[in-house]
Design an enzyme around this catalytic site. Structure first.
Site, PDB file in Angstrom:
ATOM      1  N   CYS A 289       0.845  -1.207   0.000  1.00 50.89           N
ATOM      2  CA  CYS A 289       0.000   0.000   0.000  1.00 50.89           C
ATOM      3  C   CYS A 289       0.872   1.247   0.000  1.00 50.89           C
ATOM      4  CB  CYS A 289      -0.928  -0.005   1.212  1.00 50.89           C
ATOM      5  SG  CYS A 289      -1.920   1.483   1.385  1.00 50.89           S
TER       6      CYS A 289
ATOM      7  N   CYS B  71      -0.307   4.173   2.307  1.00 48.16           N
ATOM      8  CA  CYS B  71      -0.112   3.857   3.728  1.00 48.16           C
ATOM      9  C   CYS B  71       1.347   4.072   4.140  1.00 48.16           C
ATOM     10  CB  CYS B  71      -0.451   2.397   4.020  1.00 48.16           C
ATOM     11  SG  CYS B  71      -2.134   1.925   3.647  1.00 48.16           S
ATOM     12  N   ASP B  72       2.257   3.530   3.360  1.00 50.13           N
ATOM     13  CA  ASP B  72       3.625   3.341   3.827  1.00 50.13           C
ATOM     14  C   ASP B  72       4.680   4.146   3.084  1.00 50.13           C
ATOM     15  OD1 ASP B  72       2.454   1.423   5.459  1.00 50.13           O
ATOM     16  OD2 ASP B  72       2.778  -0.182   4.015  1.00 50.13           O
TER      17      ASP B  72
END
Lengths: 319, 215
Positions: A147, A150-151
């Site tokens: 993701c 997200c990261d």
């Protein structure tokens, strides 16, 4: 501060029974809910994470008719608002089991709650596929991610590998290029399969290099990922590439695990339906990415939703 | 007059969510006058939220104070929610609950105004209630992670079920030193008692099993 998303704070108080339970709040599920209300039925959407589902991971949607280009999060929000304007209740949780025998169906949520309905529409979409190579499990959460939104920030100014050469791999790479130092794309085929437009955008960042016709053989590291071993498919030659992070976008797997043995699935886990989106189990439908079909797009998921409800309303509700 | 943090359409939605508030909820807000990039933002957020509905109030403390030690808050900005009876249920936020975590904060506030009753299955509840040792759950998140709110909410409801349990949302980008210490590179990352670590928003039953593994 960037944005404030209410997410599941908008959850509805739920009842014990609905006409149609829709599992999954992506474009297919949301469209199905709107058609349900218009058919005079009471739908419930059960969503695991976020209204719009995987659309939220797409930076720019450029093939949803009516919008030249729209952010995936923005389109998600607009679709959910559309359904809420028709008083569609959204509940947030995970369906862990289903009861499909007989005319009354039911879903069991992970908090133990049981909700009944006449019809169930499965619109659970799919999840990123993992590589299945040595080291992947060891370094999950230690430099391997699925993701980008997200990261991505954990990899600021780092050299990363992106595995995959399709639309989602390139879309996510364009996003990651804003923060990382360098991206090496590892693609199993001799060329990219992503749309030309995305290829041009990514090349314009000047941060990308490509390794074609190659697959990841294994992942190495200590407390964090340090390198990947790449095997050239034709020559069999293995090259070690030092990297500081790996993002994997090599396709998707259907979220149909909770239906195993209850509705017919194909070998990959996609749900089999007829042209009305109905499974072999009467009153149980599948729409969108989780269904076996050729084209998995936002617009085809939405179309599936309309077709399923049209049929269900006439077959099970005298609609 | 500072610029408003919450746009009008968000304020309107918050008003609707807060219409479900029952009893008053007090937030203890911990800030620092030393280097704290996000303390003002977090305080302004609480200020705007309490302006939308007066049932939410907040009190400001320094992170280097007796109160901070009492509530085990070592980083700023930090938020602890209290029930209408003034009970601490172990629910904590470190960093600004913005982005996708904004919804987590709102839901916790609504839950607290109704007495902070944990919404867990009967099986999970029995297992969690039986824990008689201190448990600390850290949930590392980023505000751009759509899967993170569920991981935080599950941890918070587990905390509500047992006085021995504290559950922290930790915004990984704001607390980079701590994130590095725990090797966070993918969120949500959940760390229980510094012994058990797992990644991802997993169903409640499995989540509870991971917590029990750390005992």
């Amino acid at each position: 501060m960037s944005f404030f998303e209410l997410g599941s704070a908008k959850k509805a108080e739920i009842e014990d029974r609905y006409d149609i339970i829709i599992i999954g709040g992506g474009p297919g599920g949301i469209t199905a809910s709107i058609y349900s209300v218009q058919a005079g039925l009471k739908p419930l959407i059960i969503e695991k994470a976020l209204d719009g589902g995987q659309m939220n991971n797409t930076q720019a949607v450029e093939n949803w008719t009516g919008f030249t280009s729209i952010g995936g999060m923005e389109l998600s929000e607009k679709m959910a608002e559309h359904a809420r304007a028709f008083d569609v209740p959204f509940f947030y949780g995970e369906v862990v089991d289903v009861e499909l025998e007989g005319p009354e169906k039911a879903v069991i949520l992970d908090n133990g709650r049981r909700i009944a309905s006449n019809v169930i529409i499965v619109a659970t979409g799919s999840n990123p596929r993992s590589l299945g190579v040595e080291g992947e499990e060891t370094f999950r959460g230690r430099g391997i991610s699925y993701c980008a939104t997200c990261d991505g920030h954990f990899f600021t100014d780092k050299h990363i590998a992106v595995i995959g050469g399709g639309n989602s791999a390139l879309d996510e790479s364009i996003y990651l290029s804003k923060m990382v130092k360098k991206i090496t794309i590892v693609q199993n085929l001799p060329k990219l399969t992503a749309d030309k437009l995305l290829q041009d955008k990514l090349n314009a960042t000047g941060k990308v290099e490509y390794i074609f016709g190659s697959v990841v053989e294994s992942i190495e590291g200590d407390t964090q990922v340090r390198a990947i071993n790449i095997r050239h498919q034709e020559t069999g030659e293995i090259t070690k590439l030092p990297i500081e992070g790996i993002f994997v976008f090599i396709g998707l797997l259907p979220n149909s695990g909770f239906l195993k043995g209850k509705v017919p699935l194909n070998g990959f886990g996609y749900i089999l339906t007829d042209a009305n989106m109905e499974t072999e189990v009467k009153g149980v439908y599948a729409i969108g990415d989780v269904r076996e079909k050729e084209v998995r797009q936002i617009v085809t998921a939405a179309a599936d939703g309309a077709i399923a409800v049209y049929h269900a309303a006439r077959t099970y509700f005298n609609g | 007059m500072e610029n408003k943090l919450l746009p009008d359409n968000v304020t309107k939605q918050v008003k609707e969510v807060f219409s479900a508030l029952e009893g008053p909820v007090k937030a203890l807000f911990f800030r620092s006058e030393k280097k704290c990039d996000y303390c003002n933002t977090a305080e302004q957020l609480l200020n705007e939220l309490s302006g939308i509905n007066g049932k939410l109030t907040y009190e400001v403390f320094d992170v280097d104070s007796e109160m901070a030690r009492k509530y085990e808050i070592e980083l700023a900005p930090g938020i602890v929610l209290l029930t209408p009876d003034g009970d601490d249920k172990g629910v904590r936020f470190l960093g600004v609950p913005a982005g996708h975590e904004f919804g987590t904060l709102l839901q916790d506030i609504v839950t607290f105004s109704k007495g902070a009753k944990p919404e867990l299955s009967k099986e999970s509840l029995e297992k969690i209630e039986a824990i008689d040792k201190p448990v600390e759950i850290k949930v590392f998140v980023t505000t751009t992670c759509p899967y993170c709110p569920r991981a935080v909410l599950t941890a918070h409801h587990i905390a509500m079920a047992n006085k021995n349990i504290k559950a922290y949302m930790i915004e990984a980008n704001e607390f980079q030193e701590m994130s590095m210490k725990y090797g966070v590179s993918s969120v949500p990352q959940i760390v229980v008692n510094d012994r058990v670590t797992f990644v991802g928003a997993i169903p409640e039953g499995q989540y509870v099993e991971q917590v029990l593994k750390a005992l």
